[in-house]
Design a protein around this motif. Structure first.
Motif: not given
Length: 121
Positions: A2-8, A66-75, A77-81
């Protein structure tokens, strides 16, 4: 493996915003809960936000509103706004996963490199 790559991550002024992304590979992403963790210098890593496979979310009190987590299963990818950032949000941010993601249940994956967030004027 498994690979997890964070960015942003990056340098932002207090009150500013950033959007973090975590791309996962080699897992059946949609069935897992995902979490964003952070580790500030000299402190233990802490879970700040989680989202389960059904889309339900949880946040540590210090980031609620202040923070919002979301996910895109098709990609896979999980996000943190992250909005209204404060200097105390400065940390390296990591993502990880498990059947359950909580502050008391260790995640399943290996830790990635993380992405540095610095909030400073």
């Amino acid at each position: 493996q498994v690979q997890l790559v964070e960015s942003g991550g990056g340098l932002v002024q207090p009150g500013g915003s950033l959007r973090l992304s975590c791309a996962a590979s080699r897992i059946l992403f949609s069935i897992y809960a995902m979490g964003w963790y952070r580790q500030a210098p000299g402190k233990q890593r802490e879970l700040v936000a989680s989202i389960n496979s059904g889309g339900s979310t949880n946040y540590v009190d210090s980031v609620k509103g202040r923070f919002t987590i979301s996910r895109d299963n098709a990609k896979s990818t999980v996000y943190l706004q992250m909005n209204s950032l404060k200097p105390e949000d400065t940390a390296v941010y990591y993502c990880n996963f498990g059947m359950v993601v909580s502050g008391t249940v260790p995640p399943i994956g290996s830790w990635g490199q993380g992405t540095q967030v610095i909030v400073s004027s």
